[in-house]
Design a protein around this motif. Structure first.
Motif, PDB file in Angstrom:
ATOM      1  N   GLN A  20      -2.474   8.432  -3.649  1.00  0.00           N
ATOM      2  CA  GLN A  20      -3.802   8.414  -3.028  1.00  0.00           C
ATOM      3  C   GLN A  20      -3.933   9.438  -1.895  1.00  0.00           C
ATOM      4  N   ASN A  21      -2.965  10.347  -1.853  1.00  0.00           N
ATOM      5  CA  ASN A  21      -3.057  11.443  -0.876  1.00  0.00           C
ATOM      6  C   ASN A  21      -3.136  10.993   0.568  1.00  0.00           C
ATOM      7  N   GLU A  22      -2.446   9.932   0.881  1.00  0.00           N
ATOM      8  CA  GLU A  22      -2.530   9.409   2.249  1.00  0.00           C
ATOM      9  C   GLU A  22      -1.424   9.956   3.155  1.00  0.00           C
ATOM     10  N   ALA A  80       0.622   5.281  -1.574  1.00  0.00           N
ATOM     11  CA  ALA A  80       0.248   6.267  -0.548  1.00  0.00           C
ATOM     12  C   ALA A  80       0.330   7.703  -1.061  1.00  0.00           C
ATOM     13  N   HIS A 139       0.809  -1.220   0.000  1.00  0.00           N
ATOM     14  CA  HIS A 139       0.000   0.000   0.000  1.00  0.00           C
ATOM     15  C   HIS A 139       0.842   1.268   0.000  1.00  0.00           C
ATOM     16  N   TYR A 169      -3.693   6.204  11.595  1.00  0.00           N
ATOM     17  CA  TYR A 169      -2.361   6.751  11.428  1.00  0.00           C
ATOM     18  C   TYR A 169      -1.333   5.671  11.710  1.00  0.00           C
ATOM     19  N   TRP A 221       1.268   8.840   7.938  1.00  0.00           N
ATOM     20  CA  TRP A 221       0.592   8.076   6.896  1.00  0.00           C
ATOM     21  C   TRP A 221      -0.783   7.668   7.418  1.00  0.00           C
ATOM     22  N   CYS A 222      -1.800   8.224   6.795  1.00  0.00           N
ATOM     23  CA  CYS A 222      -3.159   7.875   7.191  1.00  0.00           C
ATOM     24  C   CYS A 222      -3.664   6.816   6.226  1.00  0.00           C
ATOM     25  N   HIS A 223      -3.702   5.585   6.709  1.00  0.00           N
ATOM     26  CA  HIS A 223      -4.076   4.469   5.859  1.00  0.00           C
ATOM     27  C   HIS A 223      -5.320   3.775   6.417  1.00  0.00           C
ATOM     28  N   LYS A 224      -6.348   3.691   5.585  1.00  0.00           N
ATOM     29  CA  LYS A 224      -7.620   3.076   6.000  1.00  0.00           C
ATOM     30  C   LYS A 224      -8.100   3.633   7.333  1.00  0.00           C
TER      31      LYS A 224
END
Ligand code: C2E
Ligand code: MG
Ligand code: MG
Ligand code: MG
Length: 279
Positions: free
Chosen positions: A37-39, A34, A30, A70, A64-67
Motif C-alpha cells: 500500500q506504499n506506506e 504496508a 497493517h 508517522y 511508516w506513514c499509516h492512516k
C-alpha cells in the motif's frame, strides 16, 4: 486513601497494558500490507566530516506513514521482527537504498548509503542464503550492469556478532569482498565481547548516541568514548559519532579526531527529495 489509590492505579495500569496490546495487534495486522500500500518511505540523515562540514555518507531510516500518521521504527521494527515481515521490509529497504546509490553515482556524488539490517534477517540458513541472493537478484531486477557495492554499508548490531555464527560471518565477509562495508550500530550498548571486533568482518563503529548525550552530565563518558576511539584506531576501524546535538558535543568529538558525525547538530533525517536537493 492508599488502598483505593492502589486499586485505581492497578486498574489504570491494566487498561494501559490492554490498550498497548490492542495497538500492537492492529499494527501487526497493517504492517503486512504496508509495502503493497506504499506506506513505507526511506528518509536519509546526512553524516558529516566535522572538519569541513562535507556530507560523506547518509543513513537510510525507515518511516511508516499509516492512516496519516508517522509511526516510529522504534515501535514498528520489533513488531515486524516478531511477525517475520521484517525480511520483506528489509529487502524493500535495501532495494530503495540501492536505487538511491545508483542515482547518486549517476550524479557523480560519492555518498555511500548506510542501511540498517535486523539480526532476524539472518535467523536461519535459508534466510542467510536469501540475503546473499538478494544482491544478485536486484542487479537483474533493476536492470543494472554493475552493483554499486562501494556505495552500500550494512549496519548490524552487536547481537548479530554475539551469535558467533560462522555462516553469518562468512556471508558478511563475502559481501565485504565485493566492496560492501560493515558497520556496528549502537556500539557499546550491547553485550559484545571486544574480541568479536577482530573475528568479525567489520569496517566501522557507530558510537551510540547515549554516550554522546551523557558527555556533559557524566565526564566518565568522555573516558569511554576516548577508549572506544583509541581501540578503533588500533584496529583500523573508522568511527562515527551518533546523536551529536550541541556545539560542546561536537567540540569533544572533533578533539577526539572522530572522522564522521551524525546528529541533529548538522541534520535531521529528511525525505529523499529534500536530501537530493541538499546534495
Ligand atoms: P539507529 O540505526 O541507531 O538510527 C539512529 C537513530 O537516531 C534514528 O532514529 C535517528 O533519527 C536518531 N538520531 C540521529 N541523530 C540524532 C540526534 O542528534 N539526536 C537524537 N535524539 N536522535 C538522533 P529513528 O529514525 O527513529 O530510528 C530508530 C531505530 O530504528 C534505528 O536506530 C534503527 O535501529 C531502527 N531502524 C530504522 N530504520 C530501519 C530499517 O530500515 N531497518 C531496520 N531493521 N531498522 C531500522
Ligand atoms: Mg543505524
Ligand atoms: Mg545507531
Ligand atoms: Mg540506535
Amino acid at each position: 486513601n492508599a488502598k483505593a489509590c492502589g486499586r485505581n492505579c492497578y486498574q489504570f495500569f491494566n487498561q494501559e497494558i490492554q490498550l498497548q496490546a490492542e495497538r500492537t495487534a492492529q499494527l501487526h495486522l497493517h504492517l503486512k500490507k504496508a509495502i503493497s500500500q506504499n506506506e513505507l518511505e526511506l528518509f536519509y540523515q546526512p553524516i558529516v566530516n566535522p572538519l569541513n562540514g562535507k556530507i560523506v555518507k547518509a543513513e537510510a531510516l525507515l518511516r511508516w506513514c499509516h492512516k496519516g500518521q508517522y509511526i516510529s521504527p522504534v515501535e514498528f521494527i520489533p513488531i515486524a521482527e516478531h511477525s517475520g515481515v521484517i525480511v520483506e521490509i528489509g529487502e524493500w529497504v535495501k532495494t530503495q537504498a540501492v536505487m538511491m546509490a545508483i542515482e547518486l553515482k549517476k550524479l557523480g556524488l560519492h555518498v555511500p548509503i548506510s542501511v540498517n539490517v535486523s539480526t532476524l534477517e539472518f535467523w536461519s540458513l535459508e534466510l542467510q542464503t536469501r540475503f546473499l541472493q538478494f544482491f544478485d537478484q536486484v542487479v537483474e531486477q533493476l536492470n543494472i550492469d554493475v552493483f554499486p557495492y562501494e556505495m552500500i554499508t550494512l549496519e548490524i548490531t552487536e547481537s548479530l556478532m554475539m551469535k558467533q555464527q560462522k555462516a553469518v560471518c562468512e556471508l558478511l565477509s563475502l559481501l565485504r569482498q565485493r566492496g560492501i562495508r560493515i558497520s556496528i550500530d549502537d556500539f557499546g550498548t550491547g553485550y559484545s565481547s571486544l574480541s568479536y571486533l577482530v573475528s568479525f568482518p567489520v569496517d566501522q563503529i557507530k558510537i551510540d548516541k547515549s554516550f554522546i548525550h551523557q558527555l556533559e552530565t557524566d565526564p566518565r563518558h568522555k573516558a569511554l568514548v576516548e577508549a572506544i576511539v583509541s581501540m578503533s584506531r588500533a584496529l583500523d576501524l573508522t568511527v562515527i559519532a551518533e546523536g551529536v546535538e550541541t556545539q560542546s558535543q561536537l567540540d569533544f568529538v572533533k578533539q577526539q579526531q572522530i572522522q564522521a558525525v551524525q546528529g541533529y547538530f548538522y541534520y535531521k533525517p529528511m525525505s529523499k527529495s529534500d536530501f537530493l536537493k541538499l546534495l
